[in-house]
Design an enzyme around this catalytic site. Structure first.
Site, short mmCIF file in Angstrom:
data_model
loop_
_atom_site.label_atom_id
_atom_site.label_comp_id
_atom_site.label_asym_id
_atom_site.label_seq_id
_atom_site.Cartn_x
_atom_site.Cartn_y
_atom_site.Cartn_z
N GLU A 74 44.85 45.13 43.03
CA GLU A 74 44.63 45.91 44.24
C GLU A 74 45.97 46.27 44.86
O GLU A 74 46.06 46.65 46.02
CB GLU A 74 43.74 45.18 45.24
CG GLU A 74 44.24 43.83 45.68
CD GLU A 74 43.29 43.18 46.69
OE1 GLU A 74 43.43 43.48 47.89
OE2 GLU A 74 42.43 42.38 46.28
N CYS A 97 39.79 41.53 44.89
CA CYS A 97 40.20 40.39 44.07
C CYS A 97 39.30 40.17 42.85
O CYS A 97 39.52 39.24 42.07
CB CYS A 97 40.23 39.12 44.92
SG CYS A 97 41.38 39.24 46.31
N HIS A 106 37.91 31.58 43.39
CA HIS A 106 38.93 32.51 43.88
C HIS A 106 39.52 31.89 45.14
O HIS A 106 38.79 31.49 46.05
CB HIS A 106 38.31 33.88 44.19
CG HIS A 106 39.18 34.74 45.05
ND1 HIS A 106 40.46 35.08 44.67
CD2 HIS A 106 38.97 35.30 46.27
CE1 HIS A 106 40.99 35.83 45.62
NE2 HIS A 106 40.11 35.97 46.60
#
Length: 390
Positions: free
Chosen positions: A79, A111, A233
């Site tokens: 990103e 993400c 994550h």
């Protein structure tokens, strides 16, 4: 046919700032950073490193000549893209000297990008069992100096070689996923810094995990006791802990202790790097694999991917026999050991160094950057990359 992760590479810049010292400089209690968000060090990228060079350096250490010939697909999840047209994967393809008869693309969904890349890679390998796919997750997280998100910045990349008959982890089926159009985090094309609704994003992250976990249990009849560990994550490491705690009440005490202990191991690398967006989940996986030396082959590992905006996915992997023989533990230990601490003032100066946006020429001195692949400057609106081994 098994399909999964055959090799994993990692790279982070050679500079970092200590979170205790950053907290003091910002008139914040250090525990707010070290315990409250769970970060110890934050990687600082010099101007000679960008998402392309970070990804290329991460892949460089793991690829041999056979890999370079068999890779026919490069999928770059980021990103922090550097061009609205040309994919970052094309730059990496050249810098690594890969087989020219290959696809190279860039994938974007906050993400979640690298996870999407892995799922694309699995489909490609299923149709082309002799080929290999290079999936890259590379980002530089920037929120600005003295902002609420400053302590959750970072920089780094993870490179994953996906193949048939993988030597590290077989990726199972039964993935579950969820999409909802929300504005918890975003970065308009005119901004080099992200915007975030922190409280809302935290709530959605946990909600997404709870929803995909419930869907996974219904789909498979499995439960927490079936997992050796769950990796998350990690935009900051406390976030994953909050999500894990949200479901721990359904586990027996023995399973709670195992999952919590393994989570602590899985966040060691992230704690000392910071947020690397698309690569964060896979850095957590790498930390678990390299730092827990008694993790047995055959263990089932859960993986939760989340990309704001938002897409979430829960999927699983099975560790393969002798998987530790195919990790690069010594190289990553050296990478961390060789990093140099910078002062808060030096970090602020580095942060404010930017590339020209008016077409002017800039030459960068890369001699102080120990990375093999660097950004050497700008010319005619084009970034100039160098591989010091060429």
């Amino acid at each position: 046919m098994k399909i999964g992760i055959d090799k994993i590479g990692f790279y982070t810049p050679h500079l970092y700032v200590d979170m205790n010292k950053l907290a003091v400089s910002r008139n914040v209690e250090p525990e707010k950073f070290t315990i409250g968000i769970g970060q110890s060090k934050m990687a600082i990228p010099p101007i000679s490193q960008d998402p392309v060079t970070l990804a290329a350096n991460a892949a460089l250490e793991i690829l041999d000549n056979e890999d370079k010939e068999k890779i026919d697909f490069v999928i770059f999840g980021t990103e922090s893209g550097i061009d609205n047209s040309k994919s970052a994967g094309v730059y990496v393809h050249r810098l690594l000297g890969l087989n020219p008869h290959a696809r190279a693309v860039e994938v974007k969904q906050a993400c979640y990008g690298a996870t999407a890349g892995i799922q694309m890679a699995k489909g490609h390998i299923a149709l082309n069992p002799d080929s290999k796919v290079l999936v890259l997750g590379s980002d530089i997280a920037r929120y600005g100096l003295n902002t609420s998100g400053e302590a959750t910045q970072g920089a780094g990349a993870v490179a994953l070689l996906i193949s048939a008959e993988p030597r590290i982890m077989e990726l199972e089926e039964n993935n579950v996923y969820l999409t909802d159009d929300i504005m918890d985090f975003w970065r308009p094309i005119y901004s080099d810094k992200a915007f975030v609704d922190g409280k809302f994003s935290n709530e959605q992250y946990i909600l997404f995990f709870e929803k995909v976990w419930e869907q996974y249990k219904a789909k498979t009849d499995l439960s927490l006791k079936d997992f050796e560990a769950i990796c998350f994550h990690l935009p900051y490491t406390k976030m994953g802990l909050k999500a894990l705690r949200a479901v721990l009440d359904e586990a027996e005490e023995e399973d709670k202790e195992r999952l919590l202990a393994n989570f602590e191991i899985s966040r060691k690398y992230n704690r000392n790097v910071g947020n690397i967006y698309t690569g964060s989940l896979y850095l957590s996986l790498l930390s678990l694999l390299e730092q827990k030396d008694d993790l047995q082959s055959g263990a089932k590992i859960g993986l939760f991917s989340y990309g704001s905006g938002a897409v979430g996915e829960f999927f699983t992997g099975i560790l393969q026999p002798n998987y530790r023989e195919h990790l690069h533990i010594a190289e990553h230990t050296q990478l961390f050991a060789a990093r140099k601490e910078v002062t808060v003032a030096e970090y602020e100066e580095i942060f404010q160094e930017t590339l020209p946006i008016d077409g002017s020429t800039l030459e960068l001195d890369v001699t102080n950057d120990p990375a093999t692949i660097c950004l050497a400057g700008m010319k005619d609106n084009m970034r100039q990359y160098v591989n010091k081994e060429d």
